[in-house]
Design an enzyme around this catalytic site. Sequence first.
Site, PDB file in Angstrom:
ATOM      1  N   ALA A  65       0.869  -1.180   0.000  1.00  0.00           N
ATOM      2  CA  ALA A  65       0.000   0.000   0.000  1.00  0.00           C
ATOM      3  C   ALA A  65       0.906   1.230   0.000  1.00  0.00           C
ATOM      4  O   ALA A  65       2.065   1.162   0.425  1.00  0.00           O
ATOM      5  CB  ALA A  65      -0.886  -0.026   1.232  1.00  0.00           C
ATOM      6  N   GLY A 108       0.834  -5.029   0.901  1.00  0.00           N
ATOM      7  CA  GLY A 108      -0.357  -5.135   0.057  1.00  0.00           C
ATOM      8  C   GLY A 108      -0.072  -5.816  -1.276  1.00  0.00           C
ATOM      9  O   GLY A 108      -0.971  -6.408  -1.881  1.00  0.00           O
ATOM     10  N   GLU A 111      -0.301  -9.356  -0.499  1.00  0.00           N
ATOM     11  CA  GLU A 111      -1.728  -9.626  -0.236  1.00  0.00           C
ATOM     12  C   GLU A 111      -2.530  -9.650  -1.532  1.00  0.00           C
ATOM     13  O   GLU A 111      -3.433 -10.468  -1.705  1.00  0.00           O
ATOM     14  CB  GLU A 111      -2.271  -8.568   0.729  1.00  0.00           C
ATOM     15  CG  GLU A 111      -1.707  -8.770   2.141  1.00  0.00           C
ATOM     16  CD  GLU A 111      -1.931  -7.580   3.062  1.00  0.00           C
ATOM     17  OE1 GLU A 111      -1.672  -6.437   2.620  1.00  0.00           O
ATOM     18  OE2 GLU A 111      -2.358  -7.776   4.202  1.00  0.00           O
ATOM     19  N   GLU A 131       5.062  -4.837   7.018  1.00  0.00           N
ATOM     20  CA  GLU A 131       4.358  -3.723   7.668  1.00  0.00           C
ATOM     21  C   GLU A 131       4.859  -3.466   9.089  1.00  0.00           C
ATOM     22  O   GLU A 131       4.874  -2.338   9.568  1.00  0.00           O
ATOM     23  CB  GLU A 131       2.841  -4.010   7.714  1.00  0.00           C
ATOM     24  CG  GLU A 131       2.149  -3.993   6.362  1.00  0.00           C
ATOM     25  CD  GLU A 131       2.109  -5.347   5.672  1.00  0.00           C
ATOM     26  OE1 GLU A 131       2.915  -6.245   6.024  1.00  0.00           O
ATOM     27  OE2 GLU A 131       1.276  -5.514   4.768  1.00  0.00           O
TER      28      GLU A 131
HETATM   29  N1  CAA Z   1       4.619   3.179  -0.707  1.00  0.00           N
HETATM   30  C1  CAA Z   1       5.011   4.329  -1.279  1.00  0.00           C
HETATM   31  N2  CAA Z   1       6.156   4.452  -1.984  1.00  0.00           N
HETATM   32  C2  CAA Z   1       6.932   3.347  -2.091  1.00  0.00           C
HETATM   33  C3  CAA Z   1       6.576   2.117  -1.510  1.00  0.00           C
HETATM   34  C4  CAA Z   1       5.357   2.058  -0.792  1.00  0.00           C
HETATM   35  N3  CAA Z   1       4.911   0.913  -0.245  1.00  0.00           N
HETATM   36  N4  CAA Z   1       7.562   1.229  -1.761  1.00  0.00           N
HETATM   37  C5  CAA Z   1       8.482   1.866  -2.500  1.00  0.00           C
HETATM   38  N5  CAA Z   1       8.113   3.155  -2.690  1.00  0.00           N
HETATM   39  C6  CAA Z   1       8.832   4.194  -3.426  1.00  0.00           C
HETATM   40  C7  CAA Z   1      10.033   4.690  -2.632  1.00  0.00           C
HETATM   41  O1  CAA Z   1       9.644   5.644  -1.677  1.00  0.00           O
HETATM   42  C8  CAA Z   1      10.890   5.274  -3.730  1.00  0.00           C
HETATM   43  O2  CAA Z   1      10.363   6.531  -4.092  1.00  0.00           O
HETATM   44  P1  CAA Z   1      11.350   7.827  -4.235  1.00  0.00           P
HETATM   45  O3  CAA Z   1      12.233   7.467  -5.398  1.00  0.00           O
HETATM   46  O4  CAA Z   1      10.400   8.929  -4.508  1.00  0.00           O
HETATM   47  O5  CAA Z   1      12.080   7.916  -2.966  1.00  0.00           O
HETATM   48  C9  CAA Z   1      10.627   4.320  -4.912  1.00  0.00           C
HETATM   49  O6  CAA Z   1       9.408   3.647  -4.611  1.00  0.00           O
HETATM   50  C10 CAA Z   1      11.725   3.269  -5.063  1.00  0.00           C
HETATM   51  O7  CAA Z   1      11.900   2.619  -3.824  1.00  0.00           O
HETATM   52  P2  CAA Z   1      13.325   2.502  -3.064  1.00  0.00           P
HETATM   53  O8  CAA Z   1      14.220   3.620  -3.441  1.00  0.00           O
HETATM   54  O9  CAA Z   1      13.031   2.312  -1.608  1.00  0.00           O
HETATM   55  O10 CAA Z   1      13.877   1.154  -3.720  1.00  0.00           O
HETATM   56  P3  CAA Z   1      14.836   0.069  -3.071  1.00  0.00           P
HETATM   57  O11 CAA Z   1      15.185  -0.877  -4.162  1.00  0.00           O
HETATM   58  O12 CAA Z   1      15.955   0.724  -2.334  1.00  0.00           O
HETATM   59  O13 CAA Z   1      13.942  -0.687  -1.962  1.00  0.00           O
HETATM   60  C11 CAA Z   1      11.960  -1.811  -1.185  1.00  0.00           C
HETATM   61  C12 CAA Z   1      12.838  -1.433  -2.390  1.00  0.00           C
HETATM   62  C13 CAA Z   1      12.699  -2.789  -0.279  1.00  0.00           C
HETATM   63  C14 CAA Z   1      10.732  -2.487  -1.738  1.00  0.00           C
HETATM   64  C15 CAA Z   1      11.589  -0.531  -0.386  1.00  0.00           C
HETATM   65  O14 CAA Z   1      11.077   0.428  -1.300  1.00  0.00           O
HETATM   66  C16 CAA Z   1      10.551  -0.767   0.664  1.00  0.00           C
HETATM   67  O15 CAA Z   1      10.868  -1.252   1.736  1.00  0.00           O
HETATM   68  N6  CAA Z   1       9.278  -0.376   0.380  1.00  0.00           N
HETATM   69  C17 CAA Z   1       8.205  -0.450   1.342  1.00  0.00           C
HETATM   70  C18 CAA Z   1       7.712  -1.874   1.530  1.00  0.00           C
HETATM   71  C19 CAA Z   1       6.628  -1.914   2.596  1.00  0.00           C
HETATM   72  O16 CAA Z   1       6.823  -1.592   3.749  1.00  0.00           O
HETATM   73  N7  CAA Z   1       5.415  -2.330   2.181  1.00  0.00           N
HETATM   74  C20 CAA Z   1       4.262  -2.400   3.076  1.00  0.00           C
HETATM   75  C21 CAA Z   1       3.412  -1.153   2.937  1.00  0.00           C
HETATM   76  S1  CAA Z   1       2.066  -1.059   4.106  1.00  0.00           S
HETATM   77  C22 CAA Z   1       0.905  -2.133   3.497  1.00  0.00           C
HETATM   78  O17 CAA Z   1       1.046  -2.677   2.428  1.00  0.00           O
HETATM   79  C23 CAA Z   1      -0.338  -2.346   4.358  1.00  0.00           C
HETATM   80  C24 CAA Z   1      -1.254  -3.417   3.893  1.00  0.00           C
HETATM   81  O18 CAA Z   1      -1.407  -4.436   4.545  1.00  0.00           O
HETATM   82  C25 CAA Z   1      -2.000  -3.271   2.650  1.00  0.00           C
END
Ligand code: CAA
Length: 257
Positions: A65, A108, A111, A131
């Site tokens: 998400a 998500g 999911e 998360e």
């Molecule tokens: N939401 C918003 N933006 C996201 C995102 C997310 N879930 N995941 C990645 N992005 C964005 C980053 O912020 C980044 O944007 P900017 O260039 O503007 O900074 C871009 O995508 C590229 O990401 P990274 O630079 O972080 O890429 P990376 O290769 O270094 O890392 C990753 C990749 C490990 C996937 C890392 O992006 C990450 O940890 N993302 C979040 C994963 C996460 O926590 N997901 C759970 C979300 S909450 C949820 O999903 C609730 C539910 O149950 C539905």
Amino acid sequence: MEFILVTPQAQPHVALIQLNRPKELNALNLQLMAELRDALKELDENDEVRAIIITGNERAFAAGADIKQMAGKTAIDMLNVDQFSTWDQIRKTKKPIIAAVSGFALGGGCELAMTCDMIVASETAQFGQPEIKIGVMPGAGGTQRLTKAIGKAKAMEMVLTGKFISADEAEKHGLINRVVPVELYLDGAFKLAADVAQMSPVAAKLAKESVNRSFETHLDEGLHFERKNFYLCFASEDQTEGMNAFVEKRKPEFKGR
Ligand code: CAA
């Protein structure tokens, strides 16, 4: 549609939906999910479509998400927006859905893949429910579907540590159908979809509904439900065609009626 690309006949009877926010690793914001809901509803009502593939790109199926969209929200904002209610349409889609996953399928994203009926993954795919690392927990089925798919111990570890598992591990634990080389993950999904699309769409819908019922009910009720759906197949022309074709030693031509 701004954040998804929809091709209703990507192959005969097979529709393709591509999540298309590559810079954000296909983070699932509210608009993307609303578009996905609307597209699935339309494809479900399209008689030409017999199977649907949802995919992302090579780097990410979806990284969860949209954290940026949620970061400043209060509990009441979340309750009022009720963002996960749009996800119900995915679950309600009657036609078989295959997730073609490469790269990140997190939060998500994992999911969403699990809400689909089958998952074909590239060898680079990573599945996770991270998360917990951002101070929350899965909210779109992760604690339920992951546990049912891979068992309590592994699910608990993933949900409580946020660690990812590889495509090979996901296959070993029964989360996904198969792992294929990265350049073939979409082909693999199309092959599986083509196999499904050859079958009677009526029987496929009823069979999908029956398999899913096993997650929601006890055995006696599930068997009763299955039996009724089996009998209902006999109201279809496809049943007559399928059985006659077998007797006449020819390939059936199913019409979805
Ligand atoms: N939401 C918003 N933006 C996201 C995102 C997310 N879930 N995941 C990645 N992005 C964005 C980053 O912020 C980044 O944007 P900017 O260039 O503007 O900074 C871009 O995508 C590229 O990401 P990274 O630079 O972080 O890429 P990376 O290769 O270094 O890392 C990753 C990749 C490990 C996937 C890392 O992006 C990450 O940890 N993302 C979040 C994963 C996460 O926590 N997901 C759970 C979300 S909450 C949820 O999903 C609730 C539910 O149950 C539905």
